[in-house]
Each structure stands twice: as structure tokens, then as C-alpha cells.
Design an enzyme around this catalytic site. Structure first.
Site, mmCIF file in Angstrom:
data_model
loop_
_atom_site.group_PDB
_atom_site.id
_atom_site.type_symbol
_atom_site.label_atom_id
_atom_site.label_comp_id
_atom_site.label_asym_id
_atom_site.label_seq_id
_atom_site.Cartn_x
_atom_site.Cartn_y
_atom_site.Cartn_z
ATOM 1 N N ASP A 1 0.841 -1.205 0.000
ATOM 2 C CA ASP A 1 0.000 0.000 0.000
ATOM 3 C C ASP A 1 0.879 1.258 0.000
ATOM 4 O OD1 ASP A 1 -2.486 -1.611 0.504
ATOM 5 O OD2 ASP A 1 -1.356 -2.077 2.309
ATOM 6 N N HIS B 1 -4.492 -3.455 6.299
ATOM 7 C CA HIS B 1 -4.299 -3.706 4.860
ATOM 8 C C HIS B 1 -5.668 -4.073 4.293
ATOM 9 C CE1 HIS B 1 -2.734 -4.995 1.062
ATOM 10 N NE2 HIS B 1 -3.113 -6.238 1.251
HETATM 11 P P1 NAD Z 1 -1.968 -18.483 -4.583
HETATM 12 O O1 NAD Z 1 -3.280 -19.173 -4.480
HETATM 13 O O2 NAD Z 1 -1.346 -18.301 -5.922
HETATM 14 O O3 NAD Z 1 -0.903 -19.231 -3.684
HETATM 15 C C1 NAD Z 1 -1.165 -19.574 -2.364
HETATM 16 C C2 NAD Z 1 -0.314 -20.775 -2.053
HETATM 17 O O4 NAD Z 1 -0.460 -21.053 -0.665
HETATM 18 C C3 NAD Z 1 -0.771 -22.025 -2.818
HETATM 19 O O5 NAD Z 1 0.346 -22.660 -3.415
HETATM 20 C C4 NAD Z 1 -1.396 -22.887 -1.738
HETATM 21 O O6 NAD Z 1 -1.274 -24.273 -1.990
HETATM 22 C C5 NAD Z 1 -0.567 -22.436 -0.528
HETATM 23 N N1 NAD Z 1 -1.156 -22.768 0.770
HETATM 24 C C6 NAD Z 1 -2.459 -22.828 1.122
HETATM 25 N N2 NAD Z 1 -2.584 -23.215 2.400
HETATM 26 C C7 NAD Z 1 -1.319 -23.397 2.867
HETATM 27 C C8 NAD Z 1 -0.790 -23.797 4.115
HETATM 28 N N3 NAD Z 1 -1.578 -24.114 5.145
HETATM 29 N N4 NAD Z 1 0.550 -23.887 4.234
HETATM 30 C C9 NAD Z 1 1.349 -23.583 3.207
HETATM 31 N N5 NAD Z 1 0.909 -23.212 2.002
HETATM 32 C C10 NAD Z 1 -0.410 -23.093 1.827
HETATM 33 O O7 NAD Z 1 -2.131 -17.091 -3.822
HETATM 34 P P2 NAD Z 1 -1.161 -15.822 -3.908
HETATM 35 O O8 NAD Z 1 -1.643 -14.940 -4.978
HETATM 36 O O9 NAD Z 1 0.250 -16.279 -3.906
HETATM 37 O O10 NAD Z 1 -1.517 -15.090 -2.531
HETATM 38 C C11 NAD Z 1 -1.187 -15.669 -1.289
HETATM 39 C C12 NAD Z 1 -1.777 -14.836 -0.154
HETATM 40 O O11 NAD Z 1 -1.126 -13.571 -0.083
HETATM 41 C C13 NAD Z 1 -3.263 -14.525 -0.318
HETATM 42 O O12 NAD Z 1 -3.914 -14.602 0.942
HETATM 43 C C14 NAD Z 1 -3.257 -13.101 -0.834
HETATM 44 O O13 NAD Z 1 -4.474 -12.449 -0.574
HETATM 45 C C15 NAD Z 1 -2.107 -12.546 -0.023
HETATM 46 N N6 NAD Z 1 -1.498 -11.305 -0.521
HETATM 47 C C16 NAD Z 1 -1.264 -10.320 0.390
HETATM 48 C C17 NAD Z 1 -0.671 -9.141 -0.022
HETATM 49 C C18 NAD Z 1 -0.390 -8.038 0.967
HETATM 50 O O14 NAD Z 1 -0.051 -6.928 0.533
HETATM 51 N N7 NAD Z 1 -0.478 -8.251 2.265
HETATM 52 C C19 NAD Z 1 -0.310 -8.971 -1.366
HETATM 53 C C20 NAD Z 1 -0.561 -10.012 -2.265
HETATM 54 C C21 NAD Z 1 -1.159 -11.189 -1.834
HETATM 55 C C1 LMR Z 2 -3.194 -6.728 -2.634
HETATM 56 O O1 LMR Z 2 -3.308 -5.704 -1.964
HETATM 57 O O2 LMR Z 2 -2.920 -6.696 -3.850
HETATM 58 C C2 LMR Z 2 -3.371 -8.058 -1.961
HETATM 59 O O3 LMR Z 2 -3.723 -7.909 -0.628
HETATM 60 C C3 LMR Z 2 -4.319 -8.944 -2.688
HETATM 61 C C4 LMR Z 2 -5.731 -8.453 -2.570
HETATM 62 O O4 LMR Z 2 -6.601 -9.256 -2.203
HETATM 63 O O5 LMR Z 2 -5.974 -7.285 -2.878
#
Ligand code: NAD
Ligand code: LMR
Length: 326
Positions: free
Chosen positions: A159, A187
């Protein structure tokens, strides 16, 4: 050469994980003189994909990569780790808010907090990225009673970077000229992107943009940017998220730049009147893995309302998961 440090990445077979591990192995996160051992965790069904990620890491021949281990158990993945990046969790889809993920994802952070408590290095630093990141960080920390709360943080750096980019575009300046911008709170769509203390070069950001642009364009754009990316890509952010993880950890471990600060979600100690016991994004200065919340910023009435709105959302999320907080 320094001794290698152990870095766990959960969800390493997912899209953020895939965008992240190569940067860590290249030295972007912990420095060009710091060898790393990557301890990658995913669910059992994802292990074949994880094998492929490990093959590519090997093929990239990173001089700093001292080893890669693959796991489907948190206790094994977190063994002796110095840094744990908790990315693995379900992402939201179109039309969802991040808080809607709480029911599905909270249990992951109970188990992973307990595993970190049992086997991680006693000085581990933990960054929670899986959404809703702030409340998941609280769950992990409360389930790790032998680790200190300051060892955990949640990510609002994406952010922060989004706000930098929007302000740079509006002022026609480079992002490197902007300092002291702050993301307050959760967030989520309630976060407050605050320009009151930001500077662009030697000038106050507030002299360079209108109040109308701030309220009507800038603030909602930063709040809604994650959703806008999902709408455009059909998937949530990955490359920009990985870069934010690297920057958050880099600044936490190696220090924030002089004259600037980073937005980090850390356990509130009551600063700025924010309730204790929630992971809330504050302006933080860091040295060698320790953060301090920047004190003494003047917060006007309009800003205070926004700080309180995002605090309330975190308090509400905390009540929903109260049964998971020993
Ligand atoms: P994705 O679905 O591509 O990948 C998630 C991975 O986590 C998958 O490989 C899945 O098998 C694995 N997983 C699920 N449960 C698990 C567990 N108990 N232990 C280990 N691995 C596990 O998703 P993504 O796009 O990589 O996003 C991952 C997370 O990050 C989501 O919750 C997303 O919202 C979050 N995210 C947060 C931010 C932020 O700014 N805070 C930014 C981007 C994504
Ligand atoms: C983001 O800010 O891009 C991540 O937290 C993914 C989402 O759900 O927006």
C-alpha cells in the site's frame, strides 16, 4: 563470507511465492553478501509444483543460494529459521474484501504460529502476507507465546508503494524523491494513506497536490488498488507484492533509510491513541531487526477520524477470531 541464514517461505508454489523466491536468492532482501537457505512450504498437493520451483532455483545458479529444502509440514519448514515469510493462504477473488478470507485462512496462522514457537530460531522475524494479513499476524503471534510480539509484523508496504507511485505520477517526480509517506491501519479498504507529513524533494507534498485530489482520487485509489489489480488480471497482485515483501524485510533487517520511514503493521503499543493488541500500520524506523513507531507526528481532526475507522475494523476482526487467540 557470512554464514547462511534460513528463510522460510510458505505458499511457495503459489503466485506470490514464485515471484518472491528468486529475489531472495539474488540477495535483494538481505544483502549481496548474505547467503541464504530457502525452506519452502506448501500443501501436499502442491509439492510437484514446488519441485519445479526448486529446479528453476537450481538452474538460476545463484551464488548466494546455499540450499533449498521442500516441505509439506510447518514444523519441518520452520526448523531453525531466522526469517519466516507467511504467504501461503487463500487469495480473494473479484467482489470479495480481504476480511472475507478470515474464516478460511485463520486456522493456517494458528498452526503456523505454534510451529514457529516450537522450532524457529529464538530471534526469528516473521512477516505475515496472507490475507487478512494484520489479523492473521495477531493470530500467529498469540499462538507463539515464547516469541516476542515485536518479532512479528504484517505487510502494508505494498500500500505504501502504491501511494508512492500515485503521488509520483501526480507530481511528475520520481518515487525516489518522496519521503515520509504513511499508511495507517489495516491492509484493507479502510487504510489511510496520509500525505500530511510527506515530502517531495524539499517541498511538502500537500503544497504540490490539491485537497480534492487527495480525498477524491489518491486515497480511494490506494485503498482499492488491490481490487483493481484483481479486476484487471483475474488474479491478485504477485510481482508488486513480492517486491513489497523484499523491501519490508530489507528495511526491517538492514534499516530504514535516514530521513525516511517505512509503513509496517506492528503490534500497537497505544501510540497515537490506537488500541493496544492489534497489528496496525504505523510509520516505523528500523535498525537491525528492531522497529520503533515514529512518535510526535501531528494528526489533525480529519486524519484522526480515518485512523479511528481503520482501527475499528481491526478491533472487529479481532472479535471474530477471539476464540483463536490464547
Ligand atoms: P496463490 O493461491 O497463488 O498461492 C497460495 C499458495 O499457498 C498455494 O500454493 C497454496 O497451496 C498455498 N497454501 C495454502 N494453504 C497453505 C498452508 N496451510 N501452508 C502452506 N501453504 C499453503 O495465492 P497468492 O496470490 O500467492 O496469494 C497468497 C496470499 O497472499 C493470499 O492470501 C493473498 O491475498 C495474499 N497477498 C497479500 C498481499 C499483501 O499486501 N499483504 C499482497 C498479495 C497477496
Ligand atoms: C493486494 O493488496 O494486492 C493483496 O492484498 C491482494 C488483494 O486481495 O488485494
Amino acid at each position: 563470507m557470512k554464514a547462511p541464514v534460513r528463510v522460510a517461505v510458505t505458499g511457495a508454489a503459489g503466485q506470490v511465492g514464485y515471484s518472491l523466491v528468486f529475489s531472495i536468492a539474488a540477495g535483494d532482501m538481505l544483502g549481496g553478501d548474505q547467503p541464504v537457505i530457502l525452506q519452502l512450504l506448501d500443501i501436499p498437493d502442491a509439492l510437484p509444483v514446488l519441485e519445479g520451483v526448486a529446479m528453476e532455483l537450481e538452474d538460476a545458479a545463484f551464488p548466494l543460494l546455499a540450499g533449498v529444502t521442500l516441505h509439506d509440514s510447518a514444523e519441518a519448514a520452520f526448523d531453525s529459521v531466522h526469517y519466516a515469510l507467511l504467504v501461503g493462504a487463500k487469495p480473494r477473488g473479484p467482489g470479495m474484501e480481504r476480511g472475507d478470507l478470515l474464516e478460511d485462512n485463520a486456522a493456517i496462522f494458528v498452526a503456523q504460529g505454534q510451529a514457529l514457537d516450537a522450532v524457529a530460531d529464538r530471534d526469528v522475524r516473521v512477516l505475515v502476507v496472507g490475507n487478512p494479513a494484520n489479523t492473521n499476524a495477531l493470530i500467529a503471534q498469540r499462538n507463539a507465546p515464547h516469541l516476542a510480539a515485536h518479532q512479528f509484523s504484517a505487510m502494508t508496504r505494498l500500500d505504501h508503494n502504491r501511494a508512492l507511485a500515485q503521488l509520483a505520477r501526480q507530481t511528475g517526480e520520481g518515487v525516489a524523491r518522496i519521503r515520509r509517506l504513511t499508511i495507517w491501519g489495516n491492509h484493507s479498504a479502510t487504510l489511510y494513506a496520509d500525505l500530511d507529513h510527506a515530502q517531495v524533494g524539499d517541498r511538502a507534498a500537500t503544497e504540490l497536490v490539491t485537497a480534492d485530489w487527495r480525498r477524491a482520487t489518491f486515497e480511494p485509489a490506494v485503498q482499492q488498488r488491490g481490487g483493481a489489480v484483481i479486476k484487471a488480471r483475474g488474479k491478485s497482485s504477485a510481482g508488486s507484492a513480492a517486491r513489497a515483501i523484499v523491501s519490508h524485510m530489507h528495511d526491517w533487517v538492514l534499516g530504514t533509510p535516514p530521513e525516511d520511514w517505512a509503513s509496517m503493521s506492528v503490534l500497537s503499543d497505544g501510540s497515537y491513541g490506537i488500541a493496544e493488541g492489534i497489528y496496525y500500520s504505523f510509520p516505523c524506523r528500523c535498525t537491525a531487526g528492531r522497529h520503533e513507531i515514529v512518535q510526535g507526528l501531528e494528526i489533525n481532526e480529519a486524519s484522526l477520524k480515518r485512523l479511528k475507522a481503520t482501527e475499528q475494523e481491526l478491533l472487529d476482526e479481532r472479535s471474530v477470531v477471539a476464540h483463536l487467540l490464547p
